[in-house]
Design an enzyme around this catalytic site. Structure first.
Site, PDB file in Angstrom:
ATOM      1  N   LYS A 236       0.855  -1.185   0.000  1.00 25.76           N
ATOM      2  CA  LYS A 236       0.000   0.000   0.000  1.00 25.76           C
ATOM      3  C   LYS A 236       0.888   1.231   0.000  1.00 25.76           C
ATOM      4  O   LYS A 236       1.731   1.398   0.884  1.00 25.76           O
ATOM      5  CB  LYS A 236      -0.913   0.007   1.223  1.00 25.76           C
ATOM      6  CG  LYS A 236      -1.874   1.190   1.262  1.00 25.76           C
ATOM      7  CD  LYS A 236      -2.829   1.084   2.439  1.00 25.76           C
ATOM      8  CE  LYS A 236      -3.799   2.256   2.473  1.00 25.76           C
ATOM      9  NZ  LYS A 236      -4.762   2.160   3.596  1.00 25.76           N
ATOM     10  N   ASP A 330     -14.781   2.759   9.936  1.00 26.32           N
ATOM     11  CA  ASP A 330     -14.999   2.705   8.486  1.00 26.32           C
ATOM     12  C   ASP A 330     -15.166   1.264   8.029  1.00 26.32           C
ATOM     13  O   ASP A 330     -14.620   0.855   6.999  1.00 26.32           O
ATOM     14  CB  ASP A 330     -13.830   3.366   7.757  1.00 26.32           C
ATOM     15  CG  ASP A 330     -14.144   3.620   6.280  1.00 26.32           C
ATOM     16  OD1 ASP A 330     -15.341   3.786   5.955  1.00 26.32           O
ATOM     17  OD2 ASP A 330     -13.203   3.650   5.465  1.00 26.32           O
TER      18      ASP A 330
END
Length: 588
Positions: A236, A330
């Protein structure tokens, strides 16, 4: 005529006769009795007076003794006060003598320094406020680097000692000396390899990009292969410049801390992290099964049995996050990844928080320039944006709206706005919230699994915000979808006010005990066969990721100039590698 004697008239006349029954008493009788009575009364009075006198004497003696005791006590107190005063005086004298001694010692030194100082010497008082912002930022960075460096050394030394003790304890019961030596030798090799890796600076050039498998608001996810050992990872990347502009320092710090602290099978594993001048990098395990959103787009709805399996695993994953002291904030199908065995793991902790000061954007904003955080960076309803859709929601049926929503679902995940479909209402209105906000997200995901769309989906994010905040009026179950009473009850008890939400008091245990999960073996659910197991052709198979939608990308992340290097303060200490993840998961 005979004369009669009348009492009270003197003696009768001569020759008269006196009545026999009126003979006078003997002379002296009354006087004798009166004298005896007076004598006894006098004796009694004397006795009483003696007793009273003795009592008075005793009381006087007691009173005098009490007065003597009081006087002695007062004298003792006075003596103690005098002693304390003397001690205080002695201490003051000692302090004065000590100060005089120090002054006497300092005078020669000051005289020698004054003699050494040149004639044009000027005394200088530090004034950091007069320095430039660049100089102050460099000072902050240097302080943070030094602090992080020495804290890391101490922490690694403690962990190394603990690992050595654990290794020795594991072979105490070894049946042979040969086996004991073999175990300790293997441990020593791993420790050596780990220390060598820590001394080696990792860089982007150590990895080869196989394919880009995902994009986000501030970066992308790549499938990479390490050059030296050929192992496959998910990398990432996050652009520092974007992190600075959007004030995402706290989110970056929180995500790194969650992954570094976690050792749970329900959370994606972080092997190491590093940075360069432009990017932040997280090297994590690659989960080839894609995410839950891809499955929902493909299958539309799940049966209750399949939903029960995935929601139960989500409960355990959220519980693992909460045990670490973090809140995800989230949780959505995009962030629920599927491993090669079909079981789920949570990822993407960019909005998570542990309520630590470094997880607050205001902390970093104040540290960088002494101002408060930009309100625009806080989570809340978006401002009015240009509507790209030409549809009028009034003239669309629910099925048509869902069809349109599904087409834009993946694109929305790539945008900077994101999707608010699964976020709890108390987060939007900036009320106080806790771990219960993650259970709201779980209820929204369960609704989508059984019904086919999120409970508050709309064409535009702002409409979704409005529906979530007014959930009492907008939460509706479609008539053409049959739900069991247990499943509907669980959804309603999750999609409710925070004070009444299931899991607020008892955490995950409250949800586990709900009738919808009757028969679930919570202790060994990960050992059961999953409803869906990905069929992989190779270790680099990305067929379960929508790579075709991402377009052509370069082999390496895009390079761009970054003039302000002083803004690296929030990224100091981002580099990470942990012995457990490097060995137990066979990364070495």
């Amino acid at each position: 005529m005979t004369d009669k004697w009348v009492p009270g008239q003197g003696q009768p006349m001569y020759g008269s006769q006196q009545p026999h029954n009126l003979m006078p008493p003997p002379s002296g009788l009354y006087q004798q009795n009166s004298n005896q009575s007076n004598t006894s009364l006098d004796q009694q009075q004397q006795f009483n007076q003696q007793q009273y006198n003795s009592q008075q004497q005793y009381q006087q003696q007691q009173h005098s003794q009490y007065q003597q005791q009081q006087q002695q006590h007062q004298q003792q107190q006075q003596q103690q006060q005098q002693q304390q005063q003397q001690q205080q005086q002695q201490q003051q004298q000692q302090q004065q003598q000590h100060q005089q001694h120090q002054q006497q010692q300092q005078q020669p030194q000051q005289q020698s320094v004054a003699q050494q100082q040149p004639s044009d010497y000027v005394n200088f008082t530090p004034r950091p406020d007069l320095l430039s912002k660049t100089a102050r930022d460099r000072a902050h960075n240097t302080t943070q680097v030094i602090s992080t460096y020495y804290k890391g050394i101490v922490q690694h030394a403690i962990e190394r000692h603990q690992r050595r003790s654990a290794a020795e304890a594991s072979v105490e019961q070894a049946t042979s000396e040969e086996r004991r030596n073999r175990v300790l030798t293997n441990y020593g090799k791993k420790e050596t390899a780990y220390l060598r890796m820590r001394r080696t600076r990792m860089a982007l050039e150590d990895f080869v990009t196989v394919k880009v498998i995902g994009k986000g608001a501030f970066g992308e996810v790549r499938l990479v292969q390490k050059r030296d050992n050929g192992k496959i990872y998910a990398m990432k990347t996050m652009l520092k410049k974007e992190m600075d502009m959007k004030e995402q320092w706290a989110h970056v710090k929180a995500e790194r801390d969650v992954l570094a602290d976690s050792d749970s099978p329900w959370i994606v594993s972080l092997y190491f992290s590093f940075q360069d001048d432009l990017y932040l990098y997280l090297i994590m395990e690659f989960l080839p099964g894609g995410d839950l959103m891809t499955m929902l787009i493909k299958y539309d709805v799940f049966s209750e049995d399949i939903t029960r399996f995935y929601i139960a695993e989500c409960v355990l994953a959220i519980e693992a996050i909460h045990k670490l002291g973090f809140i995800h904030r989230d949780i959505k199908p995009d962030n629920i990844l599927i491993d090669k065995t079909g079981h789920i793991k949570l990822s993407d902790f960019g909005l998570s928080t542990g309520f630590h000061k470094t997880h607050s954007s205001a902390y970093w904003k104040k540290l960088k320039d002494g101002t408060s955080s930009n309100p625009a960076t806080q989570m809340g309803p978006p401002q009015n944006t240009n509507r790209q859709s030409t549809y009028d929601s009034i003239h669309l049926t629910m099925r048509q709206q869902i069809s349109t929503w599904r087409k834009n679902r993946r694109l929305m995940a790539y945008s900077t706005v994101g999707t608010p479909d699964y976020i709890a209402p108390e987060i939007f209105v900036h009320q106080g919230y806790g771990q219960e906000c993650d259970w709201w997200s779980l209820g929204a995901i369960m609704f989508e699994c059984l019904v086919g769309w999120p409970p508050f989906c709309s064409e535009q994010p702002r409409e979704t915000y409005h529906k979530i905040i007014n959930w009492r009026e907008t939460l509706q179950f479609p008539d053409d979808v049959h739900l069991s009473p247990e499943s509907e009850d669980l959804i309603r008890r999750l999609l409710t006010s925070s004070e009444n939400r299931l899991g607020r008091i008892g955490g995950a245990n409250e949800i586990k005990s709900h009738p919808f999960f009757r028969g679930v073996d919570w202790s060994s659910i990960r050992e059961f066969n999953a409803p869906f197991v990905p069929k992989l052709s190779s270790i680099t198979d990305t067929s379960y990721f929508p790579t075709d939608e991402l377009g052509d990308v370069s082999e390496y992340p895009q390079q761009s100039s970054r003039s302000d290097r002083s803004s690296d303060l929030p990224f100091i200490g981002y580099t990470f590698s942990r012995f457990d993840n490097m060995t137990r998961r066979n990364a070495i």
